[in-house]
Design a protein around this motif. Sequence first.
Motif, mmCIF file in Angstrom:
data_model
loop_
_atom_site.group_PDB
_atom_site.id
_atom_site.type_symbol
_atom_site.label_atom_id
_atom_site.label_comp_id
_atom_site.label_asym_id
_atom_site.label_seq_id
_atom_site.Cartn_x
_atom_site.Cartn_y
_atom_site.Cartn_z
ATOM 1 N N PHE A 71 0.836 -1.198 0.000
ATOM 2 C CA PHE A 71 0.000 0.000 0.000
ATOM 3 C C PHE A 71 0.875 1.255 0.000
ATOM 4 N N VAL A 72 1.857 1.254 -0.875
ATOM 5 C CA VAL A 72 2.789 2.373 -0.996
ATOM 6 C C VAL A 72 2.975 2.754 -2.465
ATOM 7 N N GLY A 73 1.862 2.847 -3.185
ATOM 8 C CA GLY A 73 1.935 3.281 -4.576
ATOM 9 C C GLY A 73 2.331 4.741 -4.657
ATOM 10 N N PRO A 74 2.664 5.228 -5.851
ATOM 11 C CA PRO A 74 3.129 6.611 -6.015
ATOM 12 C C PRO A 74 2.174 7.676 -5.486
ATOM 13 N N THR A 75 0.860 7.469 -5.599
ATOM 14 C CA THR A 75 -0.093 8.458 -5.106
ATOM 15 C C THR A 75 -0.135 8.452 -3.579
ATOM 16 N N ILE A 76 -0.158 7.271 -2.980
ATOM 17 C CA ILE A 76 -0.118 7.173 -1.518
ATOM 18 C C ILE A 76 1.175 7.780 -0.990
ATOM 19 N N VAL A 77 2.286 7.458 -1.631
ATOM 20 C CA VAL A 77 3.577 7.991 -1.193
ATOM 21 C C VAL A 77 3.592 9.509 -1.316
ATOM 22 N N TYR A 78 3.006 10.042 -2.384
ATOM 23 C CA TYR A 78 3.012 11.503 -2.515
ATOM 24 C C TYR A 78 2.166 12.151 -1.423
ATOM 25 N N ALA A 79 1.016 11.571 -1.117
ATOM 26 C CA ALA A 79 0.193 12.107 -0.027
ATOM 27 C C ALA A 79 0.961 12.050 1.292
ATOM 28 N N TRP A 80 1.699 10.980 1.507
ATOM 29 C CA TRP A 80 2.537 10.848 2.704
ATOM 30 C C TRP A 80 3.636 11.915 2.700
ATOM 31 N N MET A 81 4.286 12.121 1.566
ATOM 32 C CA MET A 81 5.325 13.147 1.458
ATOM 33 C C MET A 81 4.762 14.518 1.835
ATOM 34 N N GLN A 82 3.548 14.809 1.375
ATOM 35 C CA GLN A 82 2.902 16.073 1.719
ATOM 36 C C GLN A 82 2.637 16.142 3.222
ATOM 37 N N GLY A 83 2.073 15.077 3.760
ATOM 38 C CA GLY A 83 1.688 15.059 5.162
ATOM 39 C C GLY A 83 2.847 15.226 6.120
ATOM 40 N N VAL A 84 3.980 14.586 5.803
ATOM 41 C CA VAL A 84 5.140 14.620 6.715
ATOM 42 C C VAL A 84 6.139 15.711 6.346
ATOM 43 N N GLY A 85 5.792 16.539 5.384
ATOM 44 C CA GLY A 85 6.620 17.700 5.072
ATOM 45 C C GLY A 85 7.839 17.433 4.209
ATOM 46 N N LEU A 86 7.908 16.281 3.556
ATOM 47 C CA LEU A 86 9.006 16.065 2.603
ATOM 48 C C LEU A 86 8.842 17.015 1.413
ATOM 49 N N THR A 87 7.598 17.373 1.181
ATOM 50 C CA THR A 87 7.295 18.375 0.169
ATOM 51 C C THR A 87 6.321 19.380 0.782
ATOM 52 N N ASN A 88 6.513 20.635 0.477
ATOM 53 C CA ASN A 88 5.645 21.688 0.975
ATOM 54 C C ASN A 88 4.628 21.987 -0.120
ATOM 55 N N ASP A 89 3.442 21.444 0.040
ATOM 56 C CA ASP A 89 2.399 21.612 -0.968
ATOM 57 C C ASP A 89 1.277 22.536 -0.517
ATOM 58 N N HIS A 90 1.522 23.341 0.495
ATOM 59 C CA HIS A 90 0.502 24.325 0.852
ATOM 60 C C HIS A 90 0.307 25.266 -0.339
ATOM 61 N N GLU A 91 -0.930 25.619 -0.606
ATOM 62 C CA GLU A 91 -1.243 26.493 -1.731
ATOM 63 C C GLU A 91 -0.558 27.844 -1.556
ATOM 64 N N ALA A 92 -0.359 28.529 -2.659
ATOM 65 C CA ALA A 92 0.392 29.792 -2.661
ATOM 66 C C ALA A 92 -0.156 30.808 -1.661
ATOM 67 N N GLY A 93 -1.451 30.936 -1.520
ATOM 68 C CA GLY A 93 -2.012 31.922 -0.606
ATOM 69 C C GLY A 93 -2.239 31.419 0.809
ATOM 70 N N CYS A 94 -1.934 30.168 1.043
ATOM 71 C CA CYS A 94 -2.176 29.569 2.364
ATOM 72 C C CYS A 94 -1.214 30.147 3.406
ATOM 73 N N PHE A 95 -1.742 30.461 4.580
ATOM 74 C CA PHE A 95 -0.909 31.039 5.633
ATOM 75 C C PHE A 95 0.179 30.084 6.106
#
Length: 186
Positions: free
Chosen positions: A154-178
């Motif tokens: 259960f570690v497909g690319p979409t799940i892994v990307y959601a995990w990366m977002q959640g744990v801060g490996l990637t900063n995916d907050h929208e441009a206007g997000c505080f």
Amino acid sequence: MDGKQRCRWAGSNPLMQKYHDTEWGVPERDPRMLWETLMLEGFQAGLSWEIILRKRDGFREAFAGFDPRAVAAFDEGDVERLMADPGIVRARAKIEATIRGARIFLDMQERDEDFADYCWSFVAGTPLEGDTATTHTDLSAAISKDLKARGFKFVGPTIVYAWMQGVGLTNDHEAGCFRRPQSREQ
């Protein structure tokens, strides 16, 4: 309403807003928490993250606080106990994948491979600036492939990307997000 501009996905649900404001995108460096979050992302497959958040305390109780050593010792009786637990998502394959994931986590530790170091090595220790419209990337596909080669499920690319977002490996907050500039600084 508090007047803060958040990522659209946080909506008006207080639970989702709290998660967005305090956890999502915050760089996580604790190996156990990185593993727990990866396992929960696996349970989320086919469901909403809100369901997982509502059941997170139940998951933590059912899976011994996500202590990898305790979870790795689970047997078929524990699987049956978990299958009867309404406090979690009762999917046998996901339950078994979590037990297997705990064993892999411990195997990595025994080989002096820290799970946090492993996770952060993919981004050279620094969060990437992400694209909020993306559901997976070449990097999430590469991490997925490596996790699968180690035996994780259960570690497909979409799940892994959601995990990366959640744990801060990637900063995916929208441009206007505080939270976008704050997540860069953490």
